[in-house]
Design an enzyme around this catalytic site. Structure first.
Site, PDB file in Angstrom:
ATOM      1  N   LYS A  89       0.805  -1.227   0.000  1.00 51.35           N
ATOM      2  CA  LYS A  89       0.000   0.000   0.000  1.00 51.35           C
ATOM      3  C   LYS A  89       0.836   1.274   0.000  1.00 51.35           C
ATOM      4  O   LYS A  89       0.420   2.296  -0.528  1.00 51.35           O
ATOM      5  CB  LYS A  89      -0.953  -0.008   1.191  1.00 51.35           C
ATOM      6  CG  LYS A  89      -2.074  -1.017   1.022  1.00 51.35           C
ATOM      7  CD  LYS A  89      -3.223  -0.741   1.958  1.00 51.35           C
ATOM      8  CE  LYS A  89      -4.404  -1.617   1.624  1.00 51.35           C
ATOM      9  NZ  LYS A  89      -4.200  -3.036   2.023  1.00 51.35           N
ATOM     10  N   GLU A 111      -9.796   7.099   3.934  1.00 50.72           N
ATOM     11  CA  GLU A 111     -10.694   6.212   4.668  1.00 50.72           C
ATOM     12  C   GLU A 111      -9.965   4.890   4.833  1.00 50.72           C
ATOM     13  O   GLU A 111      -9.085   4.552   4.046  1.00 50.72           O
ATOM     14  CB  GLU A 111     -12.010   6.010   3.911  1.00 50.72           C
ATOM     15  CG  GLU A 111     -12.020   4.842   2.938  1.00 50.72           C
ATOM     16  CD  GLU A 111     -11.100   5.030   1.750  1.00 50.72           C
ATOM     17  OE1 GLU A 111     -10.898   6.185   1.337  1.00 50.72           O
ATOM     18  OE2 GLU A 111     -10.591   4.016   1.241  1.00 50.72           O
ATOM     19  N   SER A 377       1.734  -9.930  -0.992  1.00 50.10           N
ATOM     20  CA  SER A 377       1.344  -8.516  -0.817  1.00 50.10           C
ATOM     21  C   SER A 377       1.643  -7.931   0.553  1.00 50.10           C
ATOM     22  O   SER A 377       1.857  -6.734   0.680  1.00 50.10           O
ATOM     23  CB  SER A 377      -0.139  -8.351  -1.135  1.00 50.10           C
ATOM     24  OG  SER A 377      -0.933  -9.203  -0.330  1.00 50.10           O
TER      25      SER A 377
HETATM   26  C1  PLP Z   1      -5.106  -4.078   1.647  1.00 49.44           C
HETATM   27  C2  PLP Z   1      -4.420  -5.336   1.344  1.00 49.44           C
HETATM   28  C3  PLP Z   1      -4.845  -6.181   0.284  1.00 49.44           C
HETATM   29  C4  PLP Z   1      -6.081  -5.920  -0.535  1.00 49.44           C
HETATM   30  O1  PLP Z   1      -6.056  -4.712  -1.252  1.00 49.44           O
HETATM   31  P1  PLP Z   1      -5.793  -4.660  -2.826  1.00 49.44           P
HETATM   32  O2  PLP Z   1      -6.104  -3.240  -3.177  1.00 49.44           O
HETATM   33  O3  PLP Z   1      -6.723  -5.619  -3.473  1.00 49.44           O
HETATM   34  O4  PLP Z   1      -4.385  -5.014  -3.059  1.00 49.44           O
HETATM   35  C5  PLP Z   1      -4.115  -7.332   0.019  1.00 49.44           C
HETATM   36  N1  PLP Z   1      -3.037  -7.663   0.748  1.00 49.44           N
HETATM   37  C6  PLP Z   1      -2.592  -6.898   1.778  1.00 49.44           C
HETATM   38  C7  PLP Z   1      -1.396  -7.332   2.552  1.00 49.44           C
HETATM   39  C8  PLP Z   1      -3.264  -5.711   2.111  1.00 49.44           C
HETATM   40  O5  PLP Z   1      -2.828  -4.959   3.128  1.00 49.44           O
END
Ligand code: PLP
Length: 393
Positions: A89, A111, A377
């Protein structure tokens, strides 16, 4: 045919800007300026400098040997979990704070649901010395206390949304109201590839650093820029958009998008937006969303706070509709098992969102010489209590 956005702000039939009249000046200012500002060499220099020295990029592309052996295929993990603040993010919030500065904005609003985007926003606001207000549903504030504490520690003001179900969608409404009332000095940092045009495209471009790095890293390791498969989990869709970005129109590379099936697609407690969704408008964008017969948005459910969004970004709605990406829905139980497995096979504790993507290997058989890149992610520190409770560790 291109799977990227067209000049009108649509991916196929999805996207656009369906906004109240009073938001028009804000969105229009952004639409007119985002491409010229971000293309400027001084912007690119600042963006890449911060990604390198502050975020810690490039993130490694790691060949997961034991995981690969178990599933008899070649699995690489793109280590977004190693970024500052623990997930992808921050790539987007760094980009948007630099954009906000160049637009002359002195106040940031955002938000947040689980609080991860709120933390990433509060972080870059502290970095730049800019006022930060984060709207968060009252229910989520209670559920996500550690992230609320982080935001406060970073100097942000966390404002509870007290209407409706007091969760993410209500926080989004509050943030929009704030923006309408403060159009001149305020920038709204949206956290995924959702919202009215130009947000989905802007966020995808900031996250595209992920696929840019995959291309050169894979070339070095495999002698080709192109994997056979790219896999990512999808909440709003930003880590997937970043993973796919430079491969969108290269159909030799297959795309797999993983959604949260919660307690099962047909259980009524799920967040499998594409499979269950119908066309509609949510947060200013035409896309697929979970709704009742008469168009009321359905409350989503997933064990993972980052995946329980009732809509999906317009890029992904189009990837689903056209069949460019294969969508797979993974239950809570399957995800938790995959998260524990990665921890013990590779010594990496993933975020529960990411564990959904990892569960694909139990669902789909790959060939021994397939090269697969999976976007890891985020890291699982924030989810430890969930894992502990689930496995009674
Ligand atoms: C917020 C988040 C997601 C989901 O958000 P996307 O916008 O779909 O990427 C996925 N993995 C992690 C670790 C997150 O913090």
């Amino acid at each position: 045919m291109s799977y990227n956005i067209n000049e009108k702000g649509y991916y196929g039939e999805f996207g656009g800007a369906y906004i109240p009249e009073m938001l028009y000046p804000n969105i229009e200012e952004l639409r007119q300026k985002y491409l010229t500002i971000t293309a400027d060499p001084s912007f690119q220099e600042d963006f890449h400098q911060l990604l390198k020295d502050y975020v810690g990029r490039p993130t490694p592309l790691y060949f997961a040997k034991r995981l690969s052996e178990k599933y008899n295929t070649k699995i690489y993990l793109k280590r977004e979990d190693l970024n500052h603040t623990g997930a992808h993010k921050i790539n987007n919030t760094v980009g948007q704070i630099l954009l906000a500065q160049r637009l002359g904005k002195t106040r940031i609003i955002a938000e947040t649901g689980a609080g991860q985007h709120g933390v990433a926003t509060a972080t870059v606001c502290a970095l730049m010395g800019i006022e930060c207000i984060v709207y968060m549903g009252e229910v989520d504030i209670a559920r996500q206390a550690p992230n609320v504490a982080r935001m406060k520690m970073l100097g942000a003001k966390v404002v509870p949304a007290l209407s409706g179900s007091r969760t993410l969608k209500d926080a989004t409404n509050e943030a929009m109201r704030d923006w309408i009332n403060n159009p001149v000095n305020t920038h709204y940092i949206v956290g995924s590839v959702v919202g009215p045009h130009p947000y989905p495209d802007m966020v995808a471009r900031f996250q595209a650093i992920v696929s840019e790095e995959i291309k050169s890293q894979l070339l070095e390791k495999e002698g080709t820029e192109n994997p056979d498969y790219l896999i990512a989990c999808v909440g709003g869709g930003s880590n997937a958009a970043g993973t796919y970005y430079h491969y969108l129109d290269n159909e030799e590379v297959k795309l797999i998008a993983v959604e949260a099936a919660g307690k099962g697609i047909d259980s009524g407690e799920s967040a499998a937006t594409s499979v269950l969704g119908k066309e509609g408008i949510i947060h200013g964008s035409k896309t697929l969303l979970m709704q009742t017969q008469d168009g009321q948005i359905t409350e989503p459910y997933s064990i993972s706070a980052g995946l329980d969004y009732p809509g999906v970004g317009p890029m992904h709605a189009n990837l689903y509709k056209t069949g460019r990406a294969e969508f797979i829905a993974i239950t809570d139980d399957e995800a938790m098992t995959a998260g524990l497995e990665l921890s013990q096979l590779e010594g990496i504790i993933p975020a529960i969102e990411t564990s959904h993507a990892l569960a694909v290997f139990e669902h789909k058989k790959f060939k021994p010489d397939d090269v697969i890149v999976l976007n890891l992610s985020g890291r699982g520190d924030k989810d430890l209590q969930n894992y502990i409770d689930y496995f009674k560790l």
